[in-house]
Design a protein around this motif. Structure first.
Motif, mmCIF file in Angstrom:
data_model
loop_
_atom_site.group_PDB
_atom_site.id
_atom_site.type_symbol
_atom_site.label_atom_id
_atom_site.label_comp_id
_atom_site.label_asym_id
_atom_site.label_seq_id
_atom_site.Cartn_x
_atom_site.Cartn_y
_atom_site.Cartn_z
ATOM 1 N N ARG A 1 -7.388 6.940 38.957
ATOM 2 C CA ARG A 1 -9.310 6.883 39.169
ATOM 3 C C ARG A 1 -10.404 6.150 39.006
ATOM 4 N NH1 ARG A 1 -6.409 10.708 34.449
ATOM 5 N NH2 ARG A 1 -6.739 12.599 35.068
ATOM 6 N N LYS A 2 -9.839 4.342 39.301
ATOM 7 C CA LYS A 2 -10.387 4.253 38.687
ATOM 8 C C LYS A 2 -10.475 3.680 40.700
ATOM 9 C CE LYS A 2 -10.267 1.338 34.431
ATOM 10 N NZ LYS A 2 -10.348 0.735 34.234
ATOM 11 N N SER A 3 -9.399 4.129 41.077
ATOM 12 C CA SER A 3 -9.165 3.698 42.627
ATOM 13 C C SER A 3 -10.267 4.572 43.606
ATOM 14 C CB SER A 3 -7.761 3.450 43.105
ATOM 15 O OG SER A 3 -6.752 2.176 42.531
ATOM 16 N N ILE A 4 -9.797 5.911 43.160
ATOM 17 C CA ILE A 4 -10.912 6.870 43.416
ATOM 18 C C ILE A 4 -11.760 6.947 44.106
ATOM 19 C CG2 ILE A 4 -11.174 9.505 43.420
ATOM 20 C CD1 ILE A 4 -8.274 10.017 41.888
ATOM 21 N N VAL A 5 -12.515 6.727 42.618
ATOM 22 C CA VAL A 5 -14.345 6.596 42.461
ATOM 23 C C VAL A 5 -14.522 4.875 43.712
ATOM 24 C CG1 VAL A 5 -15.641 5.789 41.033
ATOM 25 C CG2 VAL A 5 -13.701 7.513 40.458
ATOM 26 N N THR A 6 -14.045 3.932 43.243
ATOM 27 C CA THR A 6 -14.124 3.120 44.334
ATOM 28 C C THR A 6 -14.303 3.398 45.521
ATOM 29 O OG1 THR A 6 -12.843 1.458 42.638
ATOM 30 C CG2 THR A 6 -13.326 0.309 44.865
ATOM 31 N N ALA A 7 -12.772 3.962 45.897
ATOM 32 C CA ALA A 7 -12.275 3.969 47.757
ATOM 33 C C ALA A 7 -13.893 5.669 47.737
ATOM 34 C CB ALA A 7 -11.194 4.776 48.281
ATOM 35 N N VAL A 8 -13.995 6.352 47.013
ATOM 36 C CA VAL A 8 -14.950 7.286 47.417
ATOM 37 C C VAL A 8 -16.848 6.362 47.646
ATOM 38 C CG1 VAL A 8 -17.028 9.582 46.725
ATOM 39 C CG2 VAL A 8 -14.251 8.962 47.236
ATOM 40 N N HIS A 9 -16.705 5.973 46.544
ATOM 41 C CA HIS A 9 -18.203 4.994 46.542
ATOM 42 C C HIS A 9 -18.507 4.129 48.206
ATOM 43 C CE1 HIS A 9 -20.233 1.614 45.784
ATOM 44 N NE2 HIS A 9 -21.382 2.404 44.275
ATOM 45 N N SER A 10 -17.108 3.351 48.458
ATOM 46 C CA SER A 10 -17.027 2.342 49.038
ATOM 47 C C SER A 10 -17.407 3.511 50.657
ATOM 48 C CB SER A 10 -15.908 1.991 49.135
ATOM 49 O OG SER A 10 -16.298 0.691 50.647
ATOM 50 N N ALA A 11 -17.256 4.456 50.431
ATOM 51 C CA ALA A 11 -17.034 5.307 51.419
ATOM 52 C C ALA A 11 -18.950 5.841 51.532
ATOM 53 C CB ALA A 11 -15.484 6.447 52.038
ATOM 54 N N LYS A 12 -19.022 6.204 51.148
ATOM 55 C CA LYS A 12 -20.352 6.551 50.551
ATOM 56 C C LYS A 12 -20.150 8.548 51.249
ATOM 57 C CE LYS A 12 -22.716 3.383 49.325
ATOM 58 N NZ LYS A 12 -21.247 2.108 48.754
ATOM 59 N N SER A 13 -18.831 8.904 51.076
ATOM 60 C CA SER A 13 -18.569 10.298 51.428
ATOM 61 C C SER A 13 -16.733 10.206 50.792
ATOM 62 C CB SER A 13 -18.815 10.262 52.723
ATOM 63 O OG SER A 13 -17.794 9.926 53.544
ATOM 64 N N THR A 77 -11.679 0.864 52.142
ATOM 65 C CA THR A 77 -12.304 0.944 54.316
ATOM 66 C C THR A 77 -11.985 2.405 54.059
ATOM 67 O OG1 THR A 77 -9.696 0.973 54.535
ATOM 68 C CG2 THR A 77 -10.883 -0.765 54.425
ATOM 69 N N LEU A 78 -12.095 3.499 53.264
ATOM 70 C CA LEU A 78 -11.895 4.641 53.566
ATOM 71 C C LEU A 78 -12.894 5.540 54.500
ATOM 72 C CD1 LEU A 78 -10.742 7.779 52.813
ATOM 73 C CD2 LEU A 78 -12.477 7.090 50.576
ATOM 74 N N ARG A 79 -12.688 5.420 54.765
ATOM 75 C CA ARG A 79 -13.700 6.545 56.073
ATOM 76 C C ARG A 79 -14.336 5.413 57.003
ATOM 77 N NH1 ARG A 79 -16.011 12.223 54.860
ATOM 78 N NH2 ARG A 79 -14.402 13.479 54.012
ATOM 79 N N HIS A 80 -13.659 4.267 56.590
ATOM 80 C CA HIS A 80 -14.764 3.463 57.728
ATOM 81 C C HIS A 80 -14.453 3.067 59.308
ATOM 82 C CE1 HIS A 80 -16.366 0.439 53.615
ATOM 83 N NE2 HIS A 80 -16.438 2.261 54.341
ATOM 84 N N THR A 81 -15.167 3.283 60.200
ATOM 85 C CA THR A 81 -14.664 3.651 61.756
ATOM 86 C C THR A 81 -13.442 2.462 61.526
ATOM 87 O OG1 THR A 81 -16.674 4.099 62.368
ATOM 88 C CG2 THR A 81 -15.538 2.753 64.071
ATOM 89 N N GLY A 82 -12.248 2.714 61.803
ATOM 90 C CA GLY A 82 -11.276 1.111 62.133
ATOM 91 C C GLY A 82 -10.177 1.561 61.474
ATOM 92 N N SER A 83 -10.617 2.329 60.495
ATOM 93 C CA SER A 83 -9.247 1.987 59.116
ATOM 94 C C SER A 83 -8.733 2.952 59.335
ATOM 95 C CB SER A 83 -10.435 1.994 58.188
ATOM 96 O OG SER A 83 -9.310 2.152 56.963
ATOM 97 N N TYR A 84 -7.438 2.503 58.990
ATOM 98 C CA TYR A 84 -6.237 3.965 59.325
ATOM 99 C C TYR A 84 -6.111 4.623 57.964
ATOM 100 C CZ TYR A 84 -3.527 0.962 55.098
ATOM 101 O OH TYR A 84 -3.718 0.312 54.440
ATOM 102 N N LEU A 85 -7.407 4.708 57.162
ATOM 103 C CA LEU A 85 -7.399 5.326 55.982
ATOM 104 C C LEU A 85 -8.203 6.586 56.315
ATOM 105 C CD1 LEU A 85 -6.600 3.043 52.655
ATOM 106 C CD2 LEU A 85 -5.030 4.570 54.014
ATOM 107 N N GLN A 86 -8.527 7.655 56.822
ATOM 108 C CA GLN A 86 -9.562 8.382 57.252
ATOM 109 C C GLN A 86 -9.560 9.449 56.522
ATOM 110 O OE1 GLN A 86 -12.306 7.812 59.433
ATOM 111 N NE2 GLN A 86 -10.960 6.087 59.649
ATOM 112 N N GLY A 87 -10.823 10.883 56.172
ATOM 113 C CA GLY A 87 -10.860 11.578 55.810
ATOM 114 C C GLY A 87 -9.792 12.201 55.219
ATOM 115 N N HIS A 88 -8.658 12.537 56.155
ATOM 116 C CA HIS A 88 -7.876 13.382 55.872
ATOM 117 C C HIS A 88 -6.811 12.805 56.271
ATOM 118 C CE1 HIS A 88 -11.067 16.402 56.106
ATOM 119 N NE2 HIS A 88 -10.425 16.747 55.436
#
Length: 296
Positions: A1-13, A77-88
């Motif tokens: 759950r901490k990782s979920i919050v961290t990733a979403v906060h970093s992406a701002k979406s 890097t969630l949802r960041h340009t160039g990241s392999y971890l995109q929104g889906h």
């Protein structure tokens, strides 16, 4: 759950709600239930997983990272340009992802196809798919369910995250899918209801019950029976209760009596009818399930 919050906060979406509500389901699947190997993500005999509600990728990615499929540091890097971890989820770029998803309603169909392929190829892997209670308002979900039930895909597990919320509000006020259990039962599913999907004990009980519904993939009985046909083959169309019934062979009729059956295997004794008496053909046959985790 901490990782979920961290990733979403970093992406701002992103979608934290559905990710958080399904966190324990992901955890149980990837750390207890599924046959997978982070060091060999494409292992042929691995269990498959399809995230039908692809927008809860933050939970999926966090679980994969915790399980060792890729570095946890990459989650920011969630949802960041160039990241392999995109929104889906993207099966072409993310280790451990078996199916790209995100278009709601389609993931269950993909999982059904994987399960059918396993049947056609006589493989022992199982397919798990996670869908949402809002997502099952999509008609394609029920087309897939109808086909799966008709084809008796016992190697398929469909999980509905019933958090009662979707983007427009509570699901029973937007377009109620209730009663969810009765609908799946109508399509010949064995339905298990979990009161609290965040309770590991309840999840274990549910998945253990689902495991008890496994069909026998293949069971060979050797030449000691002295039949012209040296092998009895019980294919995966027959479940354990059917296995107990009489089986017709070329010269004799006999029945298999189950002594014990659990996730590790099946213990049987074979009895043959000779006139009025019953003769034991052999002491005990133990069929070991190759997918069992060998837990005590």
């Amino acid at each position: 759950r901490k990782s979920i919050v961290t990733a979403v906060h970093s992406a701002k979406s992103g979608h934290p709600g559905g990710s958080l509500s399904s966190a324990d389901i992901f955890t149980y699947l990837y750390f207890e239930e599924m046959n997978i190997d982070p060091k060999n993500p494409k292992m042929e005999g691995r269990d498959r997983f399809v995230l039908s509600k692809g927008h809860v990728a933050p939970a999926y990615y966090s679980t994969l990272a915790e399980r060792g499929f890729f570095p946890k540091e990459d989650l920011v890097t969630l949802r960041h340009t160039g990241s392999y971890l995109q929104g889906h989820p993207d099966m072409k770029h993310i280790p451990g992802v078996d199916m790209s998803s995100g278009s709601l309603g389609q993931g269950v169909s993909a999982a059904v196809g994987m399960a059918a392929a396993g049947k056609f190829d006589n493989k022992d892997y199982r397919v798990y798919t996670l869908t949402g209670d809002g997502e099952i308002q999509e008609g394609q979900i029920w087309e897939a369910a109808m086909w799966a039930g008709h084809r008796k895909l016992d190697n398929l597990v469909v999980i509905v995250d019933n958090n009662n919320l979707q983007i427009d509000g509570e699901i029973d006020k937007v377009c109620s899918p209730y009663p969810i259990d009765k609908k799946f039962e109508a399509f010949n599913f064995h339905v298990i209801c979990v009161e609290d999907g965040n309770d590991m004990g309840q999840l274990k009980k549910a998945f253990d019950e689902a495991g008890e519904k496994w069909f026998v993939s293949k069971l060979y009985v050797g030449d000691y029976m002295n039949y012209d046909n040296p092998r009895l083959v019980v294919d995966r169309k027959q479940n354990l209760s059917e296995l107990c019934g009489n089986v017709c062979q070329q010269h004799e009729r006999f029945r298999a009596e189950i002594i014990r059956a659990n996730e590790a295997g099946i213990k049987l004794v074979f009895l043959c009818e000779h006139g009025k008496g019953i003769e034991k053909l052999d002491d005990v046959l133990w069929w070991e399930n190759p997918r069992a985790k060998k837990r005590v």
